[in-house]
Scaffold this motif. Structure first.
Motif, PDB file in Angstrom:
ATOM      1  N   PHE A  79       0.837  -1.200   0.000  1.00 12.37           N
ATOM      2  CA  PHE A  79       0.000   0.000   0.000  1.00 12.37           C
ATOM      3  C   PHE A  79       0.868   1.245   0.000  1.00 12.37           C
ATOM      4  N   TYR A  80       0.641   2.139  -0.976  1.00 13.67           N
ATOM      5  CA  TYR A  80       1.285   3.451  -1.021  1.00 13.67           C
ATOM      6  C   TYR A  80       0.415   4.471  -0.292  1.00 13.67           C
ATOM      7  N   SER A  81       1.031   5.313   0.523  1.00 16.11           N
ATOM      8  CA  SER A  81       0.301   6.414   1.152  1.00 16.11           C
ATOM      9  C   SER A  81       0.067   7.524   0.135  1.00 16.11           C
TER      10      SER A  81
ATOM     11  N   ALA B  51       4.476 -12.159   9.544  1.00 18.41           N
ATOM     12  CA  ALA B  51       3.834 -11.491  10.687  1.00 18.41           C
ATOM     13  C   ALA B  51       4.471 -10.157  11.047  1.00 18.41           C
ATOM     14  N   SER B  52       5.310  -9.616  10.172  1.00 19.18           N
ATOM     15  CA  SER B  52       6.039  -8.375  10.478  1.00 19.18           C
ATOM     16  C   SER B  52       5.843  -7.347   9.377  1.00 19.18           C
ATOM     17  N   PRO B  53       4.745  -6.568   9.392  1.00 15.23           N
ATOM     18  CA  PRO B  53       4.555  -5.523   8.379  1.00 15.23           C
ATOM     19  C   PRO B  53       5.651  -4.478   8.458  1.00 15.23           C
ATOM     20  N   MET B  54       6.086  -3.973   7.287  1.00 15.79           N
ATOM     21  CA  MET B  54       7.212  -3.044   7.225  1.00 15.79           C
ATOM     22  C   MET B  54       6.821  -1.740   6.535  1.00 15.79           C
ATOM     23  N   LEU B  55       7.390  -0.650   7.033  1.00 17.19           N
ATOM     24  CA  LEU B  55       7.176   0.678   6.463  1.00 17.19           C
ATOM     25  C   LEU B  55       8.443   1.114   5.741  1.00 17.19           C
ATOM     26  N   ARG B  56       8.275   1.685   4.513  1.00 15.87           N
ATOM     27  CA  ARG B  56       9.421   2.116   3.700  1.00 15.87           C
ATOM     28  C   ARG B  56       9.175   3.497   3.112  1.00 15.87           C
ATOM     29  N   ASN B  57      10.270   4.133   2.712  1.00 14.06           N
ATOM     30  CA  ASN B  57      10.163   5.344   1.906  1.00 14.06           C
ATOM     31  C   ASN B  57       9.586   4.949   0.550  1.00 14.06           C
ATOM     32  N   GLY B  58       8.513   5.604   0.126  1.00 13.03           N
ATOM     33  CA  GLY B  58       7.835   5.192  -1.090  1.00 13.03           C
ATOM     34  C   GLY B  58       8.599   5.462  -2.364  1.00 13.03           C
ATOM     35  N   GLU B  59       9.544   6.399  -2.329  1.00 12.38           N
ATOM     36  CA  GLU B  59      10.281   6.754  -3.538  1.00 12.38           C
ATOM     37  C   GLU B  59      11.569   5.953  -3.690  1.00 12.38           C
ATOM     38  N   THR B  60      12.265   5.720  -2.582  1.00 14.24           N
ATOM     39  CA  THR B  60      13.551   5.031  -2.654  1.00 14.24           C
ATOM     40  C   THR B  60      13.468   3.570  -2.248  1.00 14.24           C
ATOM     41  N   GLY B  61      12.423   3.196  -1.514  1.00 16.20           N
ATOM     42  CA  GLY B  61      12.329   1.840  -0.993  1.00 16.20           C
ATOM     43  C   GLY B  61      13.082   1.637   0.299  1.00 16.20           C
ATOM     44  N   ASP B  62      13.745   2.681   0.822  1.00 16.47           N
ATOM     45  CA  ASP B  62      14.520   2.554   2.062  1.00 16.47           C
ATOM     46  C   ASP B  62      13.608   2.129   3.217  1.00 16.47           C
ATOM     47  N   TRP B  63      14.080   1.150   3.972  1.00 16.09           N
ATOM     48  CA  TRP B  63      13.334   0.632   5.123  1.00 16.09           C
ATOM     49  C   TRP B  63      13.299   1.654   6.241  1.00 16.09           C
TER      50      TRP B  63
ATOM     51  N   CYS C 131      -2.567  -4.519   4.801  1.00 12.16           N
ATOM     52  CA  CYS C 131      -1.995  -3.352   5.470  1.00 12.16           C
ATOM     53  C   CYS C 131      -2.409  -2.097   4.727  1.00 12.16           C
ATOM     54  N   CYS C 132      -2.448  -0.978   5.438  1.00 10.97           N
ATOM     55  CA  CYS C 132      -2.777   0.298   4.792  1.00 10.97           C
ATOM     56  C   CYS C 132      -2.302   1.439   5.679  1.00 10.97           C
ATOM     57  N   LEU C 133      -2.249   2.642   5.092  1.00  9.84           N
ATOM     58  CA  LEU C 133      -1.929   3.874   5.800  1.00  9.84           C
ATOM     59  C   LEU C 133      -3.078   4.849   5.604  1.00  9.84           C
ATOM     60  N   ASP C 134      -3.303   5.729   6.587  1.00  5.89           N
ATOM     61  CA  ASP C 134      -4.363   6.716   6.405  1.00  5.89           C
ATOM     62  C   ASP C 134      -3.883   7.837   5.487  1.00  5.89           C
ATOM     63  N   ALA C 135      -4.761   8.780   5.206  1.00  7.95           N
ATOM     64  CA  ALA C 135      -4.483   9.812   4.203  1.00  7.95           C
ATOM     65  C   ALA C 135      -3.276  10.672   4.555  1.00  7.95           C
ATOM     66  N   ASN C 136      -2.970  10.801   5.839  1.00 10.03           N
ATOM     67  CA  ASN C 136      -1.840  11.616   6.273  1.00 10.03           C
ATOM     68  C   ASN C 136      -0.596  10.795   6.575  1.00 10.03           C
TER      69      ASN C 136
ATOM     70  N   PHE D 297       4.881   7.051   1.369  1.00 14.17           N
ATOM     71  CA  PHE D 297       5.401   5.877   2.035  1.00 14.17           C
ATOM     72  C   PHE D 297       4.754   4.600   1.502  1.00 14.17           C
ATOM     73  N   LEU D 298       5.466   3.499   1.675  1.00  9.60           N
ATOM     74  CA  LEU D 298       4.990   2.186   1.229  1.00  9.60           C
ATOM     75  C   LEU D 298       5.002   1.246   2.423  1.00  9.60           C
ATOM     76  N   ILE D 299       3.867   0.598   2.672  1.00  7.23           N
ATOM     77  CA  ILE D 299       3.796  -0.405   3.728  1.00  7.23           C
ATOM     78  C   ILE D 299       3.548  -1.760   3.080  1.00  7.23           C
ATOM     79  N   SER D 300       4.208  -2.788   3.602  1.00 10.58           N
ATOM     80  CA  SER D 300       4.085  -4.133   3.038  1.00 10.58           C
ATOM     81  C   SER D 300       3.686  -5.119   4.125  1.00 10.58           C
ATOM     82  N   ALA D 301       2.817  -6.073   3.760  1.00 14.27           N
ATOM     83  CA  ALA D 301       2.395  -7.129   4.670  1.00 14.27           C
ATOM     84  C   ALA D 301       2.938  -8.451   4.162  1.00 14.27           C
ATOM     85  N   SER D 302       3.214  -9.353   5.100  1.00 13.87           N
ATOM     86  CA  SER D 302       3.831 -10.625   4.735  1.00 13.87           C
ATOM     87  C   SER D 302       3.359 -11.726   5.671  1.00 13.87           C
ATOM     88  N   LYS D 303       3.519 -12.947   5.211  1.00 14.38           N
ATOM     89  CA  LYS D 303       3.206 -14.089   6.056  1.00 14.38           C
ATOM     90  C   LYS D 303       4.196 -14.243   7.208  1.00 14.38           C
TER      91      LYS D 303
END
Length: 297
Positions: free
Chosen positions: A23-25, A41-53, A67-72, A33-39
């Protein structure tokens, strides 16, 4: 003879099991930002442009399916096989709310105005939680024909989109009446569905195919075959000219929206994310690299 250029795709490492949702914010003053969900059990947040964790949300005891992020991009939400949906502070990683369900939760989505949270899963019930009154009972829509796999809001929170794990088709619901008003036909059961930030497209993943639909007239705009079965796909919000897809091969791939070609950038790496470990003669695992500047490792 002209020398052939060798390029490497821009990819983001980190998860130890298949990526099942992305999900992109929206674009914020701090970027997107980009959030990813996985089997794993550890969702991760990243910079949406560079992919940096940036960080990992810790607390689920089962696979995280959505997974998702709100509008802000200030709050995150995750849906899990541990029968819960959690809301997190995206700045600190702290858990804000945990909504218990009676079975596996496969999908969650913030409303456009950020006041509501939509969930769905194996109970075949769509639930709408009022985040201003988190202790209040949710509104329920219990007419889903199958186990809910993905959900999304559109049309200024007047319409709900959902798909099922065991049958094809994308269903559009009127929030006021709780009735299905439109169905988008697909050959395979959907694994994810998302409305683009500008409201123009519905992005769906089914089998090894990513599709883009007109969000207002519901016609098919683009359809691309992926290199493997895809669990989720998400359109980049800033320019809308690329999308990401993740699935069975444990990689996050970046593609051109207009052509469907994988974007390749030579010798680009993402620092302080992962190292690869040989867990056996024929097994490769991926784990976070230990680093004092990377919280959550």
């Amino acid at each position: 003879m002209e020398k052939k250029k060798v390029t490497v795709p821009l990819v983001c490492h980190g998860h130890s099991r298949p990526v099942v949702d992305l999900f992109y914010s929206p674009v914020t003053p701090d970027g997107f930002f980009l959030i990813s969900a996985s089997k794993d059990a550890s969702p991760m947040l990243r910079n949406g442009e560079t992919g940096d964790w940036i960080g990992t949300f810790e607390g689920h005891k089962g696979a995280v399916w959505s997974c998702c992020l709100d509008a802000n991009a200030l709050r995150a939400a995750t849906a899990s096989a541990d029968f819960s949906t959690k809301v997190w502070d995206a700045l600190t990683g702290d858990e804000l709310h945990s909504f218990e369900h009676k079975h596996i939760v496969r999908a969650c989505a913030f409303s456009e105005d950020t006041h509501l949270l939509l969930t769905g899963g194996a109970e075949k019930i769509l639930r709408i939680y009022d985040l201003n009154r988190p202790d209040a009972p949710p509104k329920e829509v219990d007419k889903s024909p199958g186990s809910v796999r993905s959900v999304a809001w559109l049309h200024s929170d007047q319409t709900i989109l959902s798909s099922c794990t065991d049958m094809g088709g994308v269903r559009l619901w009127d929030v006021r009446t709780g009735n299905i008003v439109q169905t988008l036909d697909t050959k395979s059961p959907m694994t994810s569905a998302e409305v683009s930030q500008d409201g123009r497209y519905i992005t769906t993943a089914d089998g090894s195919t990513v599709k883009f639909w007109d969000a207002n007239h519901y016609g098919l705009v683009k359809s691309y075959d992926m290199p493997c079965n895809v669990e989720s796909a998400s359109l980049e919000p800033k320019f809308g000219n690329k999308f990401v897809a993740g699935g069975e091969d444990l990689w996050v791939h970046v593609f051109d929206f207009h052509t469907g070609n994988e974007i390749e950038e030579p010798h680009r790496s993402i620092p302080n994310l992962v190292v690869k470990l040989c867990c056996g003669d024929d097994t490769v695992g991926e784990v976070p690299r230990k680093n004092s500047s990377a919280p959550g490792c």
